[in-house]
Design a protein around this motif. Structure first.
Motif, PDB file in Angstrom:
ATOM      1  N   GLY A  96     -46.500  14.047  29.674  1.00  0.00           N
ATOM      2  CA  GLY A  96     -46.495  12.755  28.600  1.00  0.00           C
ATOM      3  C   GLY A  96     -46.260  13.062  27.172  1.00  0.00           C
ATOM      4  O   GLY A  96     -46.589  12.609  26.319  1.00  0.00           O
ATOM      5  N   LEU A  97     -45.477  14.508  27.085  1.00  0.00           N
ATOM      6  CA  LEU A  97     -45.392  14.932  25.947  1.00  0.00           C
ATOM      7  C   LEU A  97     -43.792  14.856  25.673  1.00  0.00           C
ATOM      8  O   LEU A  97     -42.864  14.863  26.404  1.00  0.00           O
ATOM      9  N   THR A  98     -43.498  14.459  24.195  1.00  0.00           N
ATOM     10  CA  THR A  98     -42.100  14.359  23.850  1.00  0.00           C
ATOM     11  C   THR A  98     -41.573  15.567  23.040  1.00  0.00           C
ATOM     12  O   THR A  98     -42.379  16.526  22.894  1.00  0.00           O
ATOM     13  N   TYR A  99     -40.195  15.526  22.708  1.00  0.00           N
ATOM     14  CA  TYR A  99     -39.561  16.824  22.072  1.00  0.00           C
ATOM     15  C   TYR A  99     -38.194  16.398  21.564  1.00  0.00           C
ATOM     16  O   TYR A  99     -37.648  15.392  22.258  1.00  0.00           O
ATOM     17  N   GLY A 100     -37.704  17.184  20.865  1.00  0.00           N
ATOM     18  CA  GLY A 100     -36.421  17.232  20.541  1.00  0.00           C
ATOM     19  C   GLY A 100     -35.547  17.618  21.621  1.00  0.00           C
ATOM     20  O   GLY A 100     -35.863  18.953  22.033  1.00  0.00           O
ATOM     21  N   HIS A 101     -34.223  17.451  21.946  1.00  0.00           N
ATOM     22  CA  HIS A 101     -33.326  17.616  22.703  1.00  0.00           C
ATOM     23  C   HIS A 101     -33.116  19.348  22.743  1.00  0.00           C
ATOM     24  O   HIS A 101     -32.258  19.395  21.400  1.00  0.00           O
ATOM     25  N   PRO A 102     -33.316  20.386  23.293  1.00  0.00           N
ATOM     26  CA  PRO A 102     -33.168  21.516  22.960  1.00  0.00           C
ATOM     27  C   PRO A 102     -31.681  22.059  23.401  1.00  0.00           C
ATOM     28  O   PRO A 102     -31.274  22.454  24.412  1.00  0.00           O
ATOM     29  N   GLY A 103     -30.609  21.838  22.260  1.00  0.00           N
ATOM     30  CA  GLY A 103     -29.177  22.068  22.842  1.00  0.00           C
ATOM     31  C   GLY A 103     -28.820  23.589  23.038  1.00  0.00           C
ATOM     32  O   GLY A 103     -27.758  23.916  23.348  1.00  0.00           O
ATOM     33  N   GLY A 104     -29.596  24.328  22.293  1.00  0.00           N
ATOM     34  CA  GLY A 104     -29.317  26.022  22.269  1.00  0.00           C
ATOM     35  C   GLY A 104     -30.802  26.655  22.291  1.00  0.00           C
ATOM     36  O   GLY A 104     -31.847  26.113  22.233  1.00  0.00           O
ATOM     37  N   ALA A 105     -30.452  27.968  22.039  1.00  0.00           N
ATOM     38  CA  ALA A 105     -31.494  28.963  21.972  1.00  0.00           C
ATOM     39  C   ALA A 105     -32.730  29.044  23.276  1.00  0.00           C
ATOM     40  O   ALA A 105     -31.977  28.641  24.460  1.00  0.00           O
ATOM     41  N   VAL A 154     -29.198  26.965  10.204  1.00  0.00           N
ATOM     42  CA  VAL A 154     -29.395  27.852  11.232  1.00  0.00           C
ATOM     43  C   VAL A 154     -29.252  26.955  12.599  1.00  0.00           C
ATOM     44  O   VAL A 154     -30.109  25.960  12.769  1.00  0.00           O
ATOM     45  N   SER A 155     -27.987  27.167  13.347  1.00  0.00           N
ATOM     46  CA  SER A 155     -27.841  26.405  14.392  1.00  0.00           C
ATOM     47  C   SER A 155     -27.145  27.370  15.334  1.00  0.00           C
ATOM     48  O   SER A 155     -25.945  27.986  15.181  1.00  0.00           O
ATOM     49  N   PRO A 156     -27.716  27.277  16.757  1.00  0.00           N
ATOM     50  CA  PRO A 156     -29.224  26.658  17.112  1.00  0.00           C
ATOM     51  C   PRO A 156     -30.216  27.165  16.096  1.00  0.00           C
ATOM     52  O   PRO A 156     -30.003  28.158  15.924  1.00  0.00           O
ATOM     53  N   ASN A 157     -31.290  26.127  16.213  1.00  0.00           N
ATOM     54  CA  ASN A 157     -32.311  26.529  15.081  1.00  0.00           C
ATOM     55  C   ASN A 157     -33.494  27.060  15.851  1.00  0.00           C
ATOM     56  O   ASN A 157     -33.719  26.660  17.100  1.00  0.00           O
ATOM     57  N   ASN A 158     -33.961  27.817  15.223  1.00  0.00           N
ATOM     58  CA  ASN A 158     -35.428  28.120  15.598  1.00  0.00           C
ATOM     59  C   ASN A 158     -36.459  27.474  14.623  1.00  0.00           C
ATOM     60  O   ASN A 158     -36.259  27.954  13.285  1.00  0.00           O
TER      61      ASN A 158
END
Length: 395
Positions: free
Chosen positions: A314-323, A174-178
């Motif tokens: 102060g929160l981190t996350y994965g780069h949201p490339g889509g969705a 699933v890309s972009p992923n949910n």
């Protein structure tokens, strides 16, 4: 405790326990509150564009409310094939497409067609857990393929390969992923294609978010690669791109002989996708795209704001490339994600969902969807910041 009914006592073993209790609790809490800022669901906040609604009304006025063929309106399948070719370099003919009641039905149809008891199905994880349910219903075994924040939740081919066994039937990408918003880069998709050939496994490419790709990221359709169409089913639909979630129109594209084998099972599931909704979907593809461009521009603005606001908090996350999701690490708060989400809702009226609802074994993540107007998102982030500060100060 209430006794089981006779029906539950005789439940078929294909029905496995799926934990919907936390989602239900959150929705019940929200139902008793006013002014909830819902940033958990994947339902666009925009109205379906007017020309699409007008096409549905015109279909009703023209008495176009009878059955279609089980694979869908010919004109719609023609338009889908043309769109797949123009936007994704995918070479499908109209008769290689089945229009379904949302991608949900496509998922179930795929599993009915491919999964036998004991088969293993590898699935990108964290994940949309409808896949788990569909695999279970067919007697299969879902095998999560983990992705990680350090990789922006993109797939690692090595993680896929080490989970391939003689029982592996297919891999779901699933890309972009949910729920992560991750876009798996083209170079990695080519490696996944090579793995599929090496181990002779089948592929499902769920591309429901493929129109929602942000600058600096690139979508590559698996079935466009040499030799991949023969072993790939491509899934897509109208819910996310065109704000048509309730219209329930999705589709699957696959080689003709496979589509022919699944036509009668598809007929058995629901005969055909709602006829009026199909006419609306046809207008979505063939009509003006201005409303979609404006929606996407708003999503991009909301995303940019949220990324900055989360970093500031102060929160981190994965780069949201889509969705339209940001999969956010809240471990620095010292709270487990389900506790964080329930506490946040009760104390502030902001509703987000924990990663545990998306098959994540970790309790470090929440999914934030930016499907509210920007002023409401700003308000929500202020409340989230206050909530975090209050709970950090007690530790």
């Amino acid at each position: 405790m209430a006794e089981h009914s006779l029906l539950v006592d005789r439940l078929a073993p294909r029905i496995v326990e799926e934990d919907g209790s936390f989602r239900t609790r959150m929705l019940n809490i929200a139902a008793g509150m006013t002014n909830v800022i819902a940033m958990g669901r994947g339902d666009p906040d925009f109205h379906t564009p007017p020309h699409i609604v007008a096409a549905a009304k015109a279909a009703l006025d023209a008495n176009q409310h009878h059955y279609t063929g089980p694979t869908g309106l010919p004109a719609l399948r023609d338009a889908i094939a043309a769109n797949l070719r123009a936007d994704y370099n995918l070479d499908y003919a109209a008769d290689e497409i089945i229009v379904t009641a949302g991608v949900q039905e496509s998922i179930m149809l795929c599993m009915l067609g491919l999964v036998s008891p004991g088969d293993e199905v590898l699935i990108t994880s964290p994940r949309f857990t409808t896949y788990d349910t569909a695999v279970h219903l067919c007697g299969g075994i879902p095998i999560p393929v983990p992705t990680h924040e350090k990789d922006d939740f993109a797939l690692d081919p090595a993680e896929i390969e080490k989970r391939i066994t003689p029982r592996t039937r297919l891999f779901v990408m699933v890309s972009p992923n949910n729920p992560t918003g991750a876009v798996t880069p083209p170079a990695v998709i080519r490696q996944i294609a090579a793995l599929a050939e090496k181990h002779d496994i089948l592929l499902i490419a769920d591309e429901i978010y493929a129109k929602l790709i942000y600058p600096g990221n690139e979508h590559l359709s698996l079935a466009s690669l040499p030799g991949m169409k023969a072993r790939t089913i491509t899934l897509n639909g109208f819910s996310k791109t065109y704000a048509m979630t309730g219209w329930r129109v999705g589709y699957m594209a696959a080689p003709l002989d496979f589509v022919e084998k699944l036509t009668e099972p598809r007929h058995t599931l629901s005969i055909n996708t709602c006829t009026i909704s199909q006419y609306a979907a046809l207008a979505a593809l063939t009509g003006p795209q201005d409303d979609m461009a404006r929606m996407f521009a708003d999503y991009a603005e909301r995303r940019d704001y949220l990324m900055g606001a989360l970093t500031e908090a102060g929160l981190t996350y994965g780069h949201p490339g889509g969705a339209f999701y940001i999969y956010t690490n809240i471990s620095s708060t010292g709270m487990a994600a389900p506790d964080f989400c329930e506490g946040l809702l009760r104390e502030t009226g902001v509703m987000v969902f924990p990663g545990t609802m998306f098959g994540d074994d970790s309790t470090d993540y929440i999914r934030i969807s930016y499907l509210q107007p920007l002023p409401r998102i700003r308000e929500a982030m202020g409340l989230i910041g206050d909530f975090i500060a209050a709970h950090r100060s007690t530790k």
